[in-house]
Design a protein around this motif. Structure first.
Motif, PDB file in Angstrom:
ATOM      1  N   HIS A   1       3.817 -25.367  -6.486  1.00 14.50           N
ATOM      2  CA  HIS A   1       2.674 -25.847  -7.450  1.00 14.50           C
ATOM      3  C   HIS A   1       3.339 -25.821  -8.412  1.00 14.50           C
ATOM      4  O   HIS A   1       4.635 -26.162  -8.758  1.00 14.50           O
ATOM      5  CB  HIS A   1       2.594 -23.582  -7.793  1.00 14.50           C
TER       6      HIS A   1
ATOM      7  N   ALA B   1       2.161 -19.448  -6.156  1.00 16.96           N
ATOM      8  CA  ALA B   1       1.409 -19.982  -5.907  1.00 16.96           C
ATOM      9  C   ALA B   1      -0.498 -19.452  -5.303  1.00 16.96           C
ATOM     10  O   ALA B   1      -1.038 -20.340  -4.763  1.00 16.96           O
ATOM     11  CB  ALA B   1       2.051 -18.913  -4.280  1.00 16.96           C
TER      12      ALA B   1
ATOM     13  N   TRP C   1      -3.332 -22.469  -5.783  1.00 18.17           N
ATOM     14  CA  TRP C   1      -4.094 -22.880  -4.445  1.00 18.17           C
ATOM     15  C   TRP C   1      -4.881 -22.293  -3.973  1.00 18.17           C
ATOM     16  O   TRP C   1      -5.210 -22.827  -2.053  1.00 18.17           O
ATOM     17  CB  TRP C   1      -2.836 -23.487  -3.635  1.00 18.17           C
TER      18      TRP C   1
ATOM     19  N   SER D   1      -5.573 -23.773   0.675  1.00 19.49           N
ATOM     20  CA  SER D   1      -4.441 -22.905   1.588  1.00 19.49           C
ATOM     21  C   SER D   1      -5.658 -22.455   2.383  1.00 19.49           C
ATOM     22  O   SER D   1      -5.046 -22.655   3.235  1.00 19.49           O
ATOM     23  CB  SER D   1      -3.737 -21.737   0.612  1.00 19.49           C
TER      24      SER D   1
ATOM     25  N   THR E   1       2.134 -23.200   3.739  1.00 16.14           N
ATOM     26  CA  THR E   1       2.795 -21.893   3.598  1.00 16.14           C
ATOM     27  C   THR E   1       3.399 -22.346   1.878  1.00 16.14           C
ATOM     28  O   THR E   1       2.933 -23.204   1.248  1.00 16.14           O
ATOM     29  CB  THR E   1       4.483 -22.196   3.753  1.00 16.14           C
ATOM     30  N   VAL E   2       3.162 -21.495   0.893  1.00 17.04           N
ATOM     31  CA  VAL E   2       2.702 -21.786  -0.431  1.00 17.04           C
ATOM     32  C   VAL E   2       3.520 -20.576  -1.137  1.00 17.04           C
ATOM     33  O   VAL E   2       3.483 -19.388  -1.439  1.00 17.04           O
ATOM     34  CB  VAL E   2       0.938 -20.861  -0.471  1.00 17.04           C
TER      35      VAL E   2
ATOM     36  N   ASP F   1       6.038 -19.101  -4.779  1.00 21.15           N
ATOM     37  CA  ASP F   1       6.436 -18.633  -5.402  1.00 21.15           C
ATOM     38  C   ASP F   1       7.396 -19.149  -5.404  1.00 21.15           C
ATOM     39  O   ASP F   1       8.282 -18.461  -5.259  1.00 21.15           O
ATOM     40  CB  ASP F   1       6.068 -17.838  -6.082  1.00 21.15           C
TER      41      ASP F   1
END
Length: 265
Positions: free
Chosen positions: A17, A23, A26, A30, A41-42, A44
């Motif tokens: 981000h 996160a 997305w 995602s 995989t997202v 923070d």
């Protein structure tokens, strides 16, 4: 947060981000990528999203990126991922590519700051900040004295969000952003004092830039200037995307990412 797709072997995509976001921004991409069978995989980043750290606990750019770097550090030997950085996240994935080039199949810059290998990592951001401060509207900036040892902070204002970041996005996503954005830093002093990323590491990673033509925050002119300043392997474009392409044009962006993943991963 991490999502697993089908049981077949599939590409691993990490979505990073931009400033003041997390996160959460997305969520559409995602979901689409996971449904298409990708492992997503997202993270923070530090003091962003639901990360519990406060900005004053994150004094440097490296500290801010520690959640991303830890993911790459923990990848199994031989696994390569596709990094996607949005906006300020471009500098973040550049750092990740510099540190772990062997683990990055491609670095995708989504209307993102694109560092080169000759200037300090802050260069592309500094150039954008040459515009009048009025462009930032109600965005709040705060600086601190050297004795306070805190990075200068930034928080997007609601008017700036509506008219320059999310102007083509659904109203519910603007409401979500106003609820969830957090104060952050661009770490410009830190980035300005760092040496350039290196040709042998960051420079060796395949890079793709996705231009968002209706971006009013990082205008198309600045996006194309960055590409001219540091040419990438491939340039894609989304005509009706504002700065937040992941919510204004999710299907088009997802298709771009799938095409890139199939070509470079």
């Amino acid at each position: 947060m991490e999502h697993d797709g089908s049981n077949k072997t599939c590409n691993h995509i990490i979505l990073v981000h931009g400033s003041c976001h997390g996160a959460w921004c997305w969520y559409k991409i995602s979901t689409l990528l996971t449904s298409a069978g990708y492992r997503v995989t997202v993270p923070d980043l530090a003091a962003a999203g639901i990360d519990e750290r406060r900005l004053e606990e994150v004094p440097t750019f490296a500290d801010y990126n520690e959640p991303l770097l830890e993911i790459l550090r923990s990848l199994p030997a031989g696994e390569r991922v596709m990094l996607v950085g949005h906006s300020y996240g471009g500098v973040c994935i550049a750092l990740a590519a510099e540190m772990f080039p062997e683990k990055v199949a491609a670095a995708v810059f989504l209307t993102a700051f694109l560092p080169d290998c000759t200037a300090p990592p802050s260069f592309a951001i500094d150039k954008l900040f040459e515009v009048p401060r009025s462009v930032w509207m109600d965005t709040q900036f705060k600086t601190y004295t050297a004795e306070e040892k805190r990075p200068a902070s930034m928080l997007f204002g609601p008017q700036f969000l509506e008219s320059r970041l999310y102007q083509l996005s659904p109203p519910e996503d603007i409401t979500l952003a106003k609820t969830l954005i957090k104060i952050t830093s661009l770490f410009l002093d830190d980035l300005g004092s760092r040496p350039p990323f290196t040709v042998g590491r960051y420079g060796s990673v395949d890079k793709v830039f996705i231009v968002c033509e209706q971006d009013f925050a990082i205008p198309e002119q600045h996006q194309r200037w960055m590409i001219e300043n540091y040419p990438v392997k491939e340039v894609k474009s989304i005509e009706e995307a504002d700065h937040m392409a992941m919510v204004s044009k999710p299907k088009e962006l997802c298709q771009c990412l799938i095409e890139i993943a199939s070509k470079y991963s």
